[in-house]
Scaffold this motif. Structure first.
Motif, PDB file in Angstrom:
ATOM      1  N   UNK A  47       0.832  -1.205   0.000  1.00  0.00           N
ATOM      2  CA  UNK A  47       0.000   0.000   0.000  1.00  0.00           C
ATOM      3  C   UNK A  47       0.867   1.256   0.000  1.00  0.00           C
ATOM      4  N   UNK A  48       1.970   1.216   0.722  1.00  0.00           N
ATOM      5  CA  UNK A  48       2.869   2.377   0.757  1.00  0.00           C
ATOM      6  C   UNK A  48       3.518   2.627  -0.605  1.00  0.00           C
ATOM      7  N   UNK A  49       3.833   1.570  -1.336  1.00  0.00           N
ATOM      8  CA  UNK A  49       4.386   1.750  -2.682  1.00  0.00           C
ATOM      9  C   UNK A  49       3.359   2.400  -3.607  1.00  0.00           C
ATOM     10  N   UNK A  50       2.108   1.967  -3.490  1.00  0.00           N
ATOM     11  CA  UNK A  50       1.053   2.474  -4.367  1.00  0.00           C
ATOM     12  C   UNK A  50       0.555   3.846  -3.937  1.00  0.00           C
ATOM     13  N   UNK A  51       0.451   4.071  -2.643  1.00  0.00           N
ATOM     14  CA  UNK A  51      -0.112   5.313  -2.112  1.00  0.00           C
ATOM     15  C   UNK A  51       0.712   5.739  -0.898  1.00  0.00           C
ATOM     16  N   UNK A  52       1.865   6.371  -1.143  1.00  0.00           N
ATOM     17  CA  UNK A  52       2.784   6.690  -0.048  1.00  0.00           C
ATOM     18  C   UNK A  52       2.192   7.563   1.051  1.00  0.00           C
ATOM     19  N   UNK A  53       1.172   8.352   0.738  1.00  0.00           N
ATOM     20  CA  UNK A  53       0.625   9.259   1.749  1.00  0.00           C
ATOM     21  C   UNK A  53      -0.644   8.732   2.417  1.00  0.00           C
ATOM     22  N   UNK A  54      -0.870   7.400   2.375  1.00  0.00           N
ATOM     23  CA  UNK A  54      -2.062   6.877   3.055  1.00  0.00           C
ATOM     24  C   UNK A  54      -1.956   7.156   4.553  1.00  0.00           C
ATOM     25  N   UNK A  55      -3.095   7.337   5.209  1.00  0.00           N
ATOM     26  CA  UNK A  55      -3.121   7.673   6.636  1.00  0.00           C
ATOM     27  C   UNK A  55      -2.886   6.408   7.455  1.00  0.00           C
ATOM     28  N   UNK A  56      -1.728   6.316   8.066  1.00  0.00           N
ATOM     29  CA  UNK A  56      -1.332   5.116   8.803  1.00  0.00           C
ATOM     30  C   UNK A  56      -2.161   4.880  10.067  1.00  0.00           C
ATOM     31  N   UNK A  57      -2.801   5.918  10.585  1.00  0.00           N
ATOM     32  CA  UNK A  57      -3.611   5.759  11.790  1.00  0.00           C
ATOM     33  C   UNK A  57      -5.054   5.371  11.478  1.00  0.00           C
ATOM     34  N   UNK A  58      -5.550   5.762  10.322  1.00  0.00           N
ATOM     35  CA  UNK A  58      -6.968   5.538  10.014  1.00  0.00           C
ATOM     36  C   UNK A  58      -7.217   4.392   9.041  1.00  0.00           C
ATOM     37  N   UNK A  59      -6.179   3.898   8.371  1.00  0.00           N
ATOM     38  CA  UNK A  59      -6.334   2.743   7.487  1.00  0.00           C
ATOM     39  C   UNK A  59      -5.860   1.517   8.267  1.00  0.00           C
ATOM     40  N   UNK A  60      -6.798   0.618   8.536  1.00  0.00           N
ATOM     41  CA  UNK A  60      -6.513  -0.555   9.361  1.00  0.00           C
ATOM     42  C   UNK A  60      -6.185  -1.772   8.495  1.00  0.00           C
TER      43      UNK A  60
END
Length: 140
Positions: free
Chosen positions: A94-107
């Motif tokens: 997920x980080x490779x595809x969307x580096x700015x995903x919210x690490x606290x709200x995406x479980x």
């Protein structure tokens, strides 16, 4: 790519595509098995076109996220079974595809669903790219 006719139905394991609407609900087709069945107004139904993924600054439509995953994986399915994968493996991709995903709200459960849906959409040939640049080139 338009995901507005692709549905998640509570209690059903796969994604479904809207075939037609009826007086009391709709007829849908399972994207994995191809089986058609009715759903009713009382069923909990969500359209993938309405689903967003949290990022650090805002929310991204699921269509953009799917296209980013498709690009990172070169159009191939995930290298792991999403439902059985560990969080580290899911979030690394997920980080490779969307580096700015919210690490606290995406479980982890969100990531498992996301990649399972990606594999289903890929298998059903529903991941497409809008190419306005190619259309512009044809007009000139």
């Amino acid at each position: 790519m338009d995901l507005s006719n692709i549905l998640v139905i509570a209690g059903k394991p796969d994604l479904s595509e809207l075939v037609s609407q009826t007086k009391g609900g709709a007829v849908v087709k399972n994207l994995v098995t191809g089986q058609k069945y009715p759903v009713f107004k009382t069923d909990r139904i969500s359209s993938l076109g309405e689903i967003r993924l949290f990022t650090e600054s805002d929310e991204r439509p699921l269509e953009e996220v799917m296209q980013a995953i498709h690009k990172v994986l070169d159009g191939k399915p995930t290298p792991f079974e999403p439902k059985k994968a560990e969080g580290k493996e899911l979030f690394a991709l997920l980080e490779k595809a969307l580096p700015d995903y919210d690490r606290e709200r995406v479980h982890t459960s969100d990531a498992k669903k996301l990649f399972a849906w990606y594999n289903i959409l890929l298998g059903a040939d529903k991941i497409t790219f809008d190419e306005p640049e190619a259309e512009d080139a044809k007009e000139q």
